[in-house]
Design an enzyme around this catalytic site. Structure first.
Site, PDB file in Angstrom:
ATOM      1  N   LYS A 183       0.829  -1.201   0.000  1.00  0.00           N
ATOM      2  CA  LYS A 183       0.000   0.000   0.000  1.00  0.00           C
ATOM      3  C   LYS A 183       0.869   1.260   0.000  1.00  0.00           C
ATOM      4  CE  LYS A 183      -4.115  -2.044   2.060  1.00  0.00           C
ATOM      5  NZ  LYS A 183      -4.832  -2.278   3.321  1.00  0.00           N
ATOM      6  N   LYS A 206      -5.048  -8.048 -11.883  1.00  0.00           N
ATOM      7  CA  LYS A 206      -6.101  -8.313 -10.913  1.00  0.00           C
ATOM      8  C   LYS A 206      -7.050  -7.112 -10.849  1.00  0.00           C
ATOM      9  CE  LYS A 206      -6.948  -8.518  -6.040  1.00  0.00           C
ATOM     10  NZ  LYS A 206      -6.603  -8.747  -4.674  1.00  0.00           N
ATOM     11  N   LYS A 234      -9.621  -1.477  -7.425  1.00  0.00           N
ATOM     12  CA  LYS A 234      -9.894  -0.047  -7.497  1.00  0.00           C
ATOM     13  C   LYS A 234      -8.615   0.739  -7.755  1.00  0.00           C
ATOM     14  CE  LYS A 234     -10.750   1.907  -3.598  1.00  0.00           C
ATOM     15  NZ  LYS A 234     -10.141   3.151  -3.105  1.00  0.00           N
TER      16      LYS A 234
END
Ligand code: TRP
Length: 321
Positions: free
Chosen positions: A110, A189, A192
């Site tokens: 992240k 994949k 968002k």
């Protein structure tokens, strides 16, 4: 058997969420006592807009109900309606070794995608452990990307039990097979953060346009395509078509005289049909938001009945009570 899973209200739900998390959760609602929550505390690690969080939270509830979650069978609630999650998270954080969190891939991923490296993001797995342990969940159906978090949960439960005496039950992760194979519009994949998603309940015109825009290879309509199973459009078709409908498309591509434009048009049709019943239920729910809010309020009450005494047991074990 108690089943628990969570989903973050951090955006409009897409087909990857549906096949990855929502559909398997809905299928499990018949097999045990299911608790599904909207992880609004977790969403605070990536979304910093209060209006959006409120809106997405309600949308997740609406979409989940539209897709077939039955509040008579499964408890649907908002995580922050059960603030005990946060207290237990603090308690667990005090026995959580730094190294355990430093090894978590999801934090590093992240941060490398541009999320700010703050304490909440780092401590995310501890809150997730609290979510799981506070319901004494037997099964935690998650995608492979969450495997490590369930392992952290087991480690923290063990460590707490060793430190303060037997308090928590160790959960078993249950990996949703196939969940990781939802391919987005660009071949990665569906996620968002890659901007490659197809919304579950997107508008007709916009969705058609999005699907027709999938980039394919440059073979002409006439050419036979022996690798018909490999392309992005057919992989999406696989999820929304029956086995026969899927096979039919594969054969047409292999035979030649059937182009990618034809295929993508068919993809849209099949997608639109697949979600039709859910779309109709959703329309009804949008006209009955009081019902949706009531489902969440009832869900919070039921969830709290379980969470409160387990949290209290932890408080007693460590001497807070
Ligand atoms: N981290 C999960 C995800 O992003 C959501 C989540 C939060 C969760 N708490 C949980 C899933 C507890 C299962 C159990 O997908």
């Amino acid at each position: 058997m108690r089943i628990l899973s969570g989903i973050q209200p951090s955006g409009i739900l897409h087909v990857g969420n549906y096949f990855g998390m929502m559909r398997p959760s809905i299928q499990l609602q018949d097999q045990g006592e299911a608790f599904y929550f909207i992880a609004d505390y977790h969403s605070m690690t990536s979304l910093y807009d209060a209006t959006q969080r409120r809106e997405y939270t309600r949308q997740v509830a609406i979409d989940f109900l539209a897709c077939g979650l039955d509040p008579k069978k499964a408890v649907l609630f908002k995580q922050s309606d059960v603030p005990e999650h946060v207290e237990l998270s603090w308690i667990l954080s005090t026995i959580c070794p730094m190294g355990l969190l430093e090894r978590c891939h999801s934090y590093k991923d992240k941060v490398s995608k541009g999320l700010s490296a703050n304490h909440g993001l780092f401590a995310y797995p501890v809150l997730m452990a609290a979510d799981i342990l506070i319901y004494e969940a037997d099964r935690v159906p998650v995608g492979r990307d969450q495997k490590q978090h369930v392992e952290v949960t087991r480690d923290l439960a063990l460590k707490f039990n060793q430190t303060y005496g037997e308090t928590f039950k160790l959960p078993e992760p249950q990996f949703r097979e196939g969940a990781e194979t939802i391919i987005g519009l660009d071949g990665q994949k569906m996620s968002k953060s890659y901007n490659n998603t197809v919304e579950i309940f997107g508008a007709e015109k916009a969705t058609r346009k999005r699907l027709m825009g999938i980039v394919m290879d440059s073979r002409t309509r006439e050419e036979p395509k022996p690798d018909a199973e490999e392309n992005r459009a057919i992989q999406l078709i696989k999820h929304v078509a029956s086995a026969e409908q899927y096979q039919d498309e594969v054969e047409k591509l292999k035979a030649g005289g059937y182009g990618y434009g034809d295929l993508k048009k068919r993809l849209f049709e099949l997608y639109w049909e697949y979600f039709r019943p859910a779309r109709e239920r959703r329309e009804a729910l949008l006209n009955n938001l009081d019902y949706v809010d009531q489902v969440l309020a009832d869900g919070a009450e039921k969830a709290r009945e379980i969470a409160r005494p387990v949290n209290q047991r932890a408080r007693v074990a460590c001497g807070l009570a």
